[in-house]
Design an enzyme around this catalytic site. Structure first.
Site, PDB file in Angstrom:
ATOM      1  N   GLU A  92       0.831  -1.203   0.000  1.00  0.00           N
ATOM      2  CA  GLU A  92       0.000   0.000   0.000  1.00  0.00           C
ATOM      3  C   GLU A  92       0.866   1.255   0.000  1.00  0.00           C
ATOM      4  O   GLU A  92       1.912   1.276   0.651  1.00  0.00           O
ATOM      5  CB  GLU A  92      -0.841   0.050   1.276  1.00  0.00           C
ATOM      6  N   CYS A 105       3.200   8.292   1.639  1.00  0.00           N
ATOM      7  CA  CYS A 105       3.657   7.341   2.658  1.00  0.00           C
ATOM      8  C   CYS A 105       4.036   6.035   1.966  1.00  0.00           C
ATOM      9  O   CYS A 105       3.193   5.352   1.391  1.00  0.00           O
ATOM     10  CB  CYS A 105       2.526   7.133   3.673  1.00  0.00           C
ATOM     11  N   CYS A 112       5.508  -7.542   7.684  1.00  0.00           N
ATOM     12  CA  CYS A 112       6.509  -6.988   8.608  1.00  0.00           C
ATOM     13  C   CYS A 112       6.823  -8.032   9.677  1.00  0.00           C
ATOM     14  O   CYS A 112       5.970  -8.827  10.047  1.00  0.00           O
ATOM     15  CB  CYS A 112       5.943  -5.730   9.266  1.00  0.00           C
ATOM     16  N   CYS A 116       3.924  -5.517  15.869  1.00  0.00           N
ATOM     17  CA  CYS A 116       3.282  -4.555  16.788  1.00  0.00           C
ATOM     18  C   CYS A 116       1.808  -4.935  16.929  1.00  0.00           C
ATOM     19  O   CYS A 116       1.132  -5.209  15.932  1.00  0.00           O
ATOM     20  CB  CYS A 116       3.419  -3.130  16.262  1.00  0.00           C
ATOM     21  N   CYS A 119      -1.146  -3.239  14.861  1.00  0.00           N
ATOM     22  CA  CYS A 119      -0.917  -2.995  13.428  1.00  0.00           C
ATOM     23  C   CYS A 119      -1.352  -4.180  12.579  1.00  0.00           C
ATOM     24  O   CYS A 119      -0.947  -5.317  12.821  1.00  0.00           O
ATOM     25  CB  CYS A 119       0.572  -2.700  13.215  1.00  0.00           C
ATOM     26  N   CYS A 330      -2.968   0.796   8.343  1.00  0.00           N
ATOM     27  CA  CYS A 330      -1.935   0.339   7.410  1.00  0.00           C
ATOM     28  C   CYS A 330      -1.950  -1.181   7.317  1.00  0.00           C
ATOM     29  O   CYS A 330      -1.885  -1.868   8.326  1.00  0.00           O
ATOM     30  CB  CYS A 330      -0.590   0.839   7.932  1.00  0.00           C
TER      31      CYS A 330
HETATM   32  S1  SF4 Z   1       3.700  -0.671  13.066  1.00  0.00           S
HETATM   33 FE1  SF4 Z   1       3.264  -2.414  11.707  1.00  0.00          FE
HETATM   34  S2  SF4 Z   1       4.522  -2.047   9.890  1.00  0.00           S
HETATM   35 FE2  SF4 Z   1       5.316  -0.704  11.508  1.00  0.00          FE
HETATM   36  S3  SF4 Z   1       6.944  -1.911  12.480  1.00  0.00           S
HETATM   37 FE3  SF4 Z   1       5.074  -2.341  13.665  1.00  0.00          FE
HETATM   38  S4  SF4 Z   1       4.233  -4.191  12.702  1.00  0.00           S
HETATM   39 FE4  SF4 Z   1       5.713  -3.347  11.269  1.00  0.00          FE
END
Ligand code: SF4
Length: 341
Positions: A92, A105, A112, A116, A119, A330
């Site tokens: 994205e 962005c 990833c 987190c 997320c 995201c």
């Molecule tokens: S916020 Fe999402 S994309 Fe960013 S580092 Fe954490 S898990 Fe990865």
């Protein structure tokens, strides 16, 4: 055989290409002009290279641009583009216009590794690194390419976990032979990977942002497992000991979660740990997604939090929430697309 992509290569890589193909060294500079200053789509348009040179180059190389496959547009003007990368994976790219400027962005990975808890991209798991071609193609192939005034590396993925390709893309954006942008137009955001921070700070002059979200060790570990091995105290130590030039900005991103990290205790601790660091805090609204239990506090709590930090001498701003009607979290759009595929 798949041809190698020229777009996204640095000048040194292009010098190596010219040697490999048997072109004169000066051709590398001509090629960077075509790639980064003009808007060509094919090697045959590089008209200051002889026909023979263009043919030699075309045998093994192509420009390597690809348009987005779809776009979702918000009523506030924000657009989320989906690009196809790495064999049926999707990333994205968010285009965020705001009065006379527009921010892009960029994503740096498919999925990833950082996990987190707030997320959606983290929930995808890690599926691959983007090349500097794929990172910069999100910029160059955007229909609004010419309107973009700032770039933030805050999309899918952790930039310092794909540092060599991110650094290449920054080199192309900010060098005279590339796009010639001032580094102050670009911000790279990280969860704080100790191993990458020093290298990033030394090799780039772009703005630097750290995703903080809690000043307390145990709380941050729950939100961001990276804290277990890369404590924010070590990150702050590196920042304290690095000599930033006057133009370079350090900021901390803080997503406010209702009842979790929005108390006076958090304000006091933030002021304590950031003491002596010239920085700002950006408060970001949480963008909910299905299955997540996090909530945003109300606007009054958010404004009070900001003002309390400002009163403690930490310049704090609230980043406006954008694109809420187009799956703003995201990783949401690409997850939906991947599930369809
Ligand atoms: S916020 Fe999402 S994309 Fe960013 S580092 Fe954490 S898990 Fe990865």
């Amino acid at each position: 055989m798949q041809k190698e992509k020229l777009y996204g290569k640095t000048i040194n890589e292009l010098i190596a290409v010219t040697r490999r193909v048997g072109l004169p060294g000066f051709a590398a500079k001509q090629i960077t002009d075509w790639l980064y200053k003009k808007e060509i789509q094919s090697i045959q348009e590089m008209t200051n290279l002889s026909k023979k040179m263009r043919d030699l180059l075309s045998d093994d190389y192509e420009i390597g641009l690809s348009s987005p496959v779809s776009v979702a547009e918000s009523s506030d003007g924000t657009k989320k583009y989906l690009y196809k990368v790495l064999n049926n994976k999707y990333i994205e790219t968010a285009y965020i216009p705001d009065n006379d400027h527009a921010t892009l962005c960029l994503s740096v990975q498919v999925g990833c590794k950082m996990g987190c808890s707030f997320c959606m991209t983290g929930k995808q798991g890690f599926q691959g690194n983007l090349s500097s071609n794929e990172i910069l193609n999100q910029f160059r192939s955007l229909p609004e390419f010419k309107n973009i005034s700032n770039i933030v590396y805050m999309g899918m993925g952790e930039p310092l976990d794909n540092l060599s390709e991110v650094l290449k893309s920054l080199e192309i954006l900010t060098n005279d032979w590339g796009y010639g942008w001032s580094p102050t137009r670009v911000t790279v955001s990280t969860v704080g990977l100790i191993n990458g921070i020093k290298e990033f700070l030394e090799k780039s002059n772009c703005h630097f942002a750290v995703s903080l979200n809690s000043p307390f060790d145990e709380e941050r570990k729950k939100l961001m497992p990276v804290q277990i091995t890369n404590s924010v105290n070590e990150v702050l130590e590196i920042i304290r000991n690095f000599s930033f030039n006057n133009q370079r900005r350090v900021s901390f991103e803080y997503i406010l979660f209702k009842g979790m990290n929005d108390s006076p205790r958090h304000i006091n601790e933030l002021a304590r740990i950031l003491n002596g660091i010239k920085c700002r805090i950006n408060i970001i609204s949480f963008h909910p997604f299905s299955g997540s239990s996090f909530q945003s506090p109300d606007m009054t709590t958010t404004i009070n939090f900001k003002e309390a930090l400002n009163a403690k001498g930490i310049l704090t701003t609230i980043r406006a929430s954008r694109g809420l009607d187009i799956q703003a979290a995201c990783g949401l759009l690409s997850t939906l697309e991947q599930n369809k595929a």
